[in-house]
Design a protein around this motif. Sequence first.
Motif, short mmCIF file in Angstrom:
data_model
loop_
_atom_site.label_atom_id
_atom_site.label_comp_id
_atom_site.label_asym_id
_atom_site.label_seq_id
_atom_site.Cartn_x
_atom_site.Cartn_y
_atom_site.Cartn_z
N ASN A 172 -34.09 -10.79 -0.97
CA ASN A 172 -33.06 -9.81 -1.31
C ASN A 172 -32.06 -10.39 -2.29
OD1 ASN A 172 -34.05 -7.61 0.00
ND2 ASN A 172 -32.95 -8.01 1.92
N GLU B 32 -31.62 -7.47 -10.58
CA GLU B 32 -31.00 -6.23 -11.04
C GLU B 32 -29.76 -6.50 -11.87
OE1 GLU B 32 -30.62 -3.96 -7.43
OE2 GLU B 32 -32.80 -3.65 -7.41
N ILE B 33 -28.95 -7.48 -11.42
CA ILE B 33 -27.73 -7.78 -12.16
C ILE B 33 -28.06 -8.32 -13.55
CG2 ILE B 33 -25.69 -9.28 -12.22
CD1 ILE B 33 -25.82 -9.19 -9.08
N TRP C 112 -33.63 -2.09 -2.18
CA TRP C 112 -33.20 -2.84 -1.00
C TRP C 112 -31.68 -2.95 -0.87
CZ3 TRP C 112 -37.45 -3.91 -3.93
CH2 TRP C 112 -38.68 -3.88 -3.27
N VAL C 113 -31.00 -3.01 -2.04
CA VAL C 113 -29.54 -3.08 -2.00
C VAL C 113 -29.04 -1.66 -2.15
CG1 VAL C 113 -27.47 -4.02 -3.05
CG2 VAL C 113 -29.59 -5.38 -3.02
N ILE D 111 -23.66 -9.64 -1.54
CA ILE D 111 -24.09 -9.22 -2.88
C ILE D 111 -22.92 -9.42 -3.85
CG2 ILE D 111 -24.90 -7.27 -4.25
CD1 ILE D 111 -27.01 -8.22 -2.28
N HIS E 258 -22.71 -11.29 -7.64
CA HIS E 258 -22.05 -10.80 -8.85
C HIS E 258 -21.08 -11.86 -9.37
CE1 HIS E 258 -23.30 -6.57 -9.23
NE2 HIS E 258 -23.40 -6.58 -7.91
N THR F 7 -33.82 -10.25 -5.61
CA THR F 7 -33.87 -8.87 -6.11
C THR F 7 -32.51 -8.46 -6.67
OG1 THR F 7 -35.51 -8.41 -4.41
CG2 THR F 7 -34.49 -6.53 -5.48
N ALA F 8 -31.45 -8.79 -5.95
CA ALA F 8 -30.11 -8.44 -6.41
C ALA F 8 -29.83 -9.13 -7.74
CB ALA F 8 -29.07 -8.84 -5.37
N HIS G 162 -26.27 -9.99 2.24
CA HIS G 162 -27.72 -10.20 2.11
C HIS G 162 -28.12 -11.44 2.91
CE1 HIS G 162 -26.21 -12.96 -0.98
NE2 HIS G 162 -27.32 -13.66 -0.77
N HIS H 128 -21.56 -6.15 1.67
CA HIS H 128 -23.02 -6.10 1.73
C HIS H 128 -23.52 -7.52 1.97
CE1 HIS H 128 -22.58 -2.15 -0.03
NE2 HIS H 128 -23.88 -1.99 -0.12
#
Lengths: 100, 1002
Positions: B573, B580-581, B512-513, B537, B541, B576-577, B529, B527
């Motif tokens: 989203n 992942e991070i 998605w990202v 995004i 971070h 999800t981000a 979200h 980006h």
Amino acid sequence: MLLIKCPWCGYRDQSEFSAQGEAHIERPENPHDLDEEQWGDYLFFRKNPKGVHYERWVHVHGCRRWFNVIRNTATDHIHATYRPGDPIPALSDEETDQPA
Amino acid sequence: MKKQINRLEHDARLNRRKSIRFWFDNRVYEGYEGDTLASALLANGVHLVGRSFKYHRPRGIYTAGSEEPNALVQLEEKAYTEPNRRATEVEIYEGLIAHSQNCWPSCRLDFGIVNSWFSRILPAGFYYKTFMWPASFWMTYEKYIRKAAGLGRSPTEPDPHFYDKTHAHCDVLVIGGGPAGIQAAIASGQTGCRVILADEKSEFGGMLLSENILINGIPCHEWIESRIAKLKAMSNVVLLNRTTVTGYYDYNFLVANQRVSEHLGPRISVNSPKERLWKIRAKQVVMATGAIERPLVFADNDRPGIMLAGAIRTYINRYSTLPGKNCVVLTNNDSAYHAALDIADEDGQVSIIDIRTSPSGAMVDSAVSRGIRILANSTITGVGYSRGQLRYLEVMELSENGLEVVGKKQKLPCDLVGISGGWNPTIHLFSQSRGKLRFDETHHCFLADQPSQNNPVILAGSCQATWFSKECMEEGHAAGCKAARRAGFNADQEFDGVKTGQLEYSPQRPLWVLPTSHPIGQGKTRHFHELHNDATIGDIHLAVREGYESVEHLKRYTTTGMGTDQGKTSNLNALTALSEIRNLSVPDLGVTTFRPPYTPLTMGSIVGHDCGELFVQKRKTPMHPWHDQAHAVYEDVGDWKRPRYFSLGNETMHAAVQRECRQVRQTGGLLDASTLGKIDLQGKDTRWLLNMLYTNAWDKLEIGRCRYGLMLNEHGMIFDDGVTTRIGENHYHMTTTTGGAARVMNWIEEWLQTEWPNLEVYATSVTEQWAVASLSGPKAAEVLRELTDIPLDEESFPFMSMRNGQVADIPARVFRISFTGELSYEINVPARYGLALWEQLMETGRKFDICPYGTESMHVLRAEKGFIIVGQDTDGTVTPMDLGMDWIVSRKKQDFLGKRSFDRTDTSRPGRKQLVGLLTEDPEFVLPEGAHVVSELKSSPPMDMLGHITSSYRSPNAGRSIAMALLKDGFNRKGQTLNVPIMNGTSQRVTVTDPVFLTGND
Ligand SMILES: [Zn+2]
């Protein structure tokens, strides 16, 4: 909003009722026979369980009667309601162990 | 006026015979009946509709429904104005006026864009960091921040509309009027049970309104019409369109907001409620709430002209609008191919950028057969945008793992992008009902897991990841039958089945990202979200780098999901981000709970009729009309309106009170005491009960005699007082304080019903049944004698007794009791005679120069005599002994409520706060009530605080100021000089005395 069965009027919205705290706290017959700690217990100490709780409610905007409610404080599930002086309804083991 | 350049040929759901003119940002446009503000603007080629919350970036219409994060407008003007309305939900009407928000001086040229250039000073967590600066910094920056970042303006004039509330009960509530909900309502409605079908849109049909498929060979819009006609024919079914179910509470109690007349325009709708709040108790609930499309997040994905692919379908099929000429669909799944096919059907240019490595299957085949270009394994890496229009896209190929881009950049001319990252079931209400959610690895979304309520909600359709209309209808039918059966109805009809011919979907790519040519969070692109609150995004971070890595922290730090859309398109989203991070799975991160309301409610809807005159009920005594004519100034005592004083001419309150107090002691005064709590007690055990309720003994009280009593709680603390009179053998008349009447009634009832059920006592509130005029002063007997046959001489009617008789030809109970210390008669008559009694007493009293007086004078008069007011001189921590009222505590009684607590260590310790009088050094200085008393003045706190002033007045009869106070060890301090610091920095020296400032009389 809870749906509470008044033992006299039947099912009504919670907004007609007022919660009055823990049920089945009897006033000691002879308060002066009690020591400071026992009297303090009666005055101040209340159960605060996560799970099944026996509590007193009043149908304040209805028949104005006091009665008892068995309610799970974690799920807000009401197991039973009953009139003062009536025997306390028995709960199944499953119901009693259901703090959630 | 511009032409509707993006309008298509077909009618769709619009009434093309009725065109409507409306204004947006001071320009006039034209649309059709059936349009939303969003669809009409898009039809006119308007994409840019506002500026973003934090960075003031230009923003467009992103969705076609209540999940809209961007297109928030200020609707209407002056008193009719409403901020933060979603253009995607507002239906247009003739003369509608809307403005974009958060822009200055205009949406096209906005100076707040500097926020974007200076975005380094507005990072995630900015507000929290700001609050952590010294408080004075916040005061300095607040103005700037409030102006720079924000949404619409609230109206400054009163709302001319009114709002309604209603309560409803039903056997089955169906939430959502799409294919599943319609079928559920029909199935349960056919059994004869009471059904409510609620849908937030103006029309029923849900997703089918956005489609152009055939159902059993007929166009789906016609199919909806036939189904709704069927429902309308059922008298047991209530159809509520424009009605959003916003809250799901315990025991299937749900709240829904119906927009009754807004779509007609505010000036027409003032005669009917604007909105109606439904409070629904449902036996069974069917949720058919559908799904919301999930966006893909790529570089500068917030530009106007970029919207959800499903929204494009809605604009084409429902609103007859294709908001672009050169279209691109960016997707990770098959559903977005429908958007491309619909665009192609309308002769629009369209290509598909599919991020899947090698997309295949039925949907891909049908796109290929239509000649639609598919760029597989690619993504958008940049967006060309200028002057309110999307111009081109930069597209690159994805690396194998999808985390980077490779190869050459190609430019694609484009003015409309449809994006799709799959669909999220709308399970907000399920979560509100305390149902547990689970993350589904197949559909990559949260699904309903364990319901929690006794009558568990039944789900149907795409809210449980069933994507095709045919299956949605089957599930809806089954759910409707199940709900009706559970509600006690016979439901055994088979579903006659439908044919839709929808094609199978291939799996989506769980990505998605999307990457761009430089690492996310660096460079000039962003980006987003979260469009509503401008969170990127990069912010996620940053949050993780700074340690805010749990979901709940992340949410607050980046403000993700905290906008008025509650993150309907952004929450997953962000999760999800984050996953992942942090290299964790989404279920391991946990999920935040959904809270009501699903969409914002207006204050008007919540308030309903409970405003203005109806905000609080007013209790008025029977004498009220007389008080009004006599220029009474009222005081609120509970809900009662009590005359505080009667102003003569231009008299101030101070002057009126001084005059009234003097006159009561010189000649006499009349007080309306009808508000006093009155409880009629009967039954053979009443005396026993009184002995338990009061501290003093009641055994020897004779018929016709009165006694004052203090009522304590079990802690031994005073909570009410009053005079109780024995009317007959087993019949008593109890009075309470005005404010304590209900409390005392409940106190008595609770003991009688729960602890002493065998007592024969009947307690009845008679506060409203008796009107009471309290005649007080040296001339009281002379006035009364002219109006009554009751002998008033000392011997036949002594102090603290009651006589029955006629007063002004009205049957009356007269009590000789006193709260002023003067000779007083409290004359009680049936309430309906109250005004007549009062008028007669005033008429006769005029000859003796008596005056009406109010509660303020009553307070002064009683304080002059040292009488307490419960709740003013006591506060729930005061025993009778603390007031020096040992005389009222029976030593002989074995037991009464609160007695045992007198022996508690703290209650019996010396040096408790005790009631004393205070005289100021300056006799004209009136101490402020609540002020502290200290022994020694210091230049700054802390000082040793001894207690506080409970009552303080200028007493005309003592010729000086008087005060009462609760002071530590007060009884032993009599004669001491202490200090009272005053708010303005000065202080007053006071001498401790007895709290009795006048002596003599009753
Ligand atoms: Zn009841």
